[in-house]
Design an enzyme around this catalytic site. Structure first.
Site, PDB file in Angstrom:
ATOM      1  CB  SER A 122      -3.346   5.251  -1.248  1.00 16.57           C
ATOM      2  OG  SER A 122      -4.212   4.329  -0.627  1.00 16.57           O
ATOM      3  CD  GLU A 221      -1.219   2.047  -6.411  1.00 15.67           C
ATOM      4  OE1 GLU A 221      -1.068   1.103  -5.602  1.00 15.67           O
ATOM      5  OE2 GLU A 221      -1.723   3.133  -6.075  1.00 15.67           O
ATOM      6  CG  HIS A 282      -0.823   0.779  -1.693  1.00 18.47           C
ATOM      7  ND1 HIS A 282      -1.366   1.180  -2.888  1.00 18.47           N
ATOM      8  CD2 HIS A 282      -1.589   1.363  -0.723  1.00 18.47           C
ATOM      9  CE1 HIS A 282      -2.405   1.964  -2.671  1.00 18.47           C
ATOM     10  NE2 HIS A 282      -2.570   2.091  -1.370  1.00 18.47           N
TER      11      HIS A 282
END
Length: 308
Positions: A122, A221, A282
């Site tokens: 992230s 992603e 995630h």
């Protein structure tokens, strides 16, 4: 140092139960209860956790509540962990936002002089890729303390422990997302595994911290991004030249995103095959990926495998 395009990164020293693992927070604040539960879960795997000073009970943090302390406090606490030679790995507490504010002040020479595994995803994506580019070390896109707090699936624990211990990992079975893009390709595509959270990749373009994507297998992603933003972010990677030389695109979890058509357009514009179904991102399962390592994609069988 800057990793030469096409060269693979070296593996950091192995990490096994019994080792000391640092817990760092360069991004958002984490609730004390979640931190405690996540650290306990990591220690149940046999590791000894060393919590960064900005996460310790009683730490008096300045700065905005959005962050786990001021930029200086977060960075100083991180560097303190990085300077500790007894720490075998550093796992980040959570993502959120904050890493891009401190990247220019990261002591890359210090990080290069203390080779170790770094694990996150992230918001940590630019830092992980900076490690690959500036230190020539593999960095790991994998679970953080907040994931340990929710409880890792058995396959996630196996992936995390195996990746850090340098064990040979089983090949990941993928899905061919656009059969037309795979037609006529060589059966085997090899390259460096790079990528991570799409929005954070785009945010780091132009900073000089990203490695070249030349001869790479690019994993992407993200979470909670509307379709137009996904398309805009992919277009940015393409039009800035950052995606030049990519050999294949692999989609991990695009959680609460409608990304399929944009990913097909992106891979098509690069003239490379597109695969989906990689269990990383995630949501669970979030497997541990060695960024910078040499990998191979079997186009016919749609598999991804890390080379030794």
């Amino acid at each position: 140092m800057t990793l030469h395009p096409g060269s693979s990164a070296r593996r950091p020293p192995l990490v096994v139960p019994g080792d000391r693992v640092g817990i760092a927070a360069l991004s958002g604040r984490i609730d004390a209860a979640r931190l405690s539960t996540g650290v306990a879960a990591l220690e149940e795997l046999g590791f000894s956790a060393v919590v960064a000073s900005n996460l310790r009970s009683g730490a008096r943090l300045s700065g905005r509540p959005l962050f786990a302390g001021s930029d200086t406090e977060r960075l100083d606490a991180f560097h303190e962990l990085a300077a500790d030679e007894s720490i075998a790995a550093i796992v980040f507490a959570r993502g959120g936002y904050g890493v891009t504010r401190v990247l220019e002040q990261v002591d890359w020479a210090l990080l290069a002089s203390r080779p170790r595994a770094y694990v996150g995803y992230s918001d940590l994506t630019p830092l992980l890729l900076g490690l690959v580019a500036r230190t020539g070390m593999v960095a790991f896109h994998g679970p953080m303390v907040v994931d340990f707090e929710r409880g890792l699936l058995p396959e996630e624990r196996q992936s995390f422990l195996g990746a850090l211990a340098g064990e040979r990992q089983p090949a990941w079975q993928l899905e061919v997302a656009a059969p037309g893009l795979s037609a006529g390709r060589p059966r085997l595509i090899e390259g460096r595994l790079l990528g991570g959270c799409l929005s954070m990749l785009a945010a780091a373009v132009g900073t000089g911290l990203l490695p070249s994507f030349q001869d790479s297998v690019l994993v992407l992603e993200d979470i909670d991004e509307p379709e137009y933003r996904i398309d805009r972010l992919l277009t940015q990677l393409r039009t800035t030249g950052q995606a030049a030389g990519v050999r294949a695109v692999i989609a991990g979890h695009f959680t609460n995103c409608n990304a399929g058509a944009s990913l097909i357009d992106f891979a098509g514009s690069l003239g490379v095959p597109l695969f989906a179904g990689l269990p990383a991102g995630h949501q669970a399962p979030n497997h541990t990926l060695p960024l910078g390592a040499r990998v191979s994609v079997d186009v016919r069988n749609a598999t991804l495998e890390v080379q030794r």
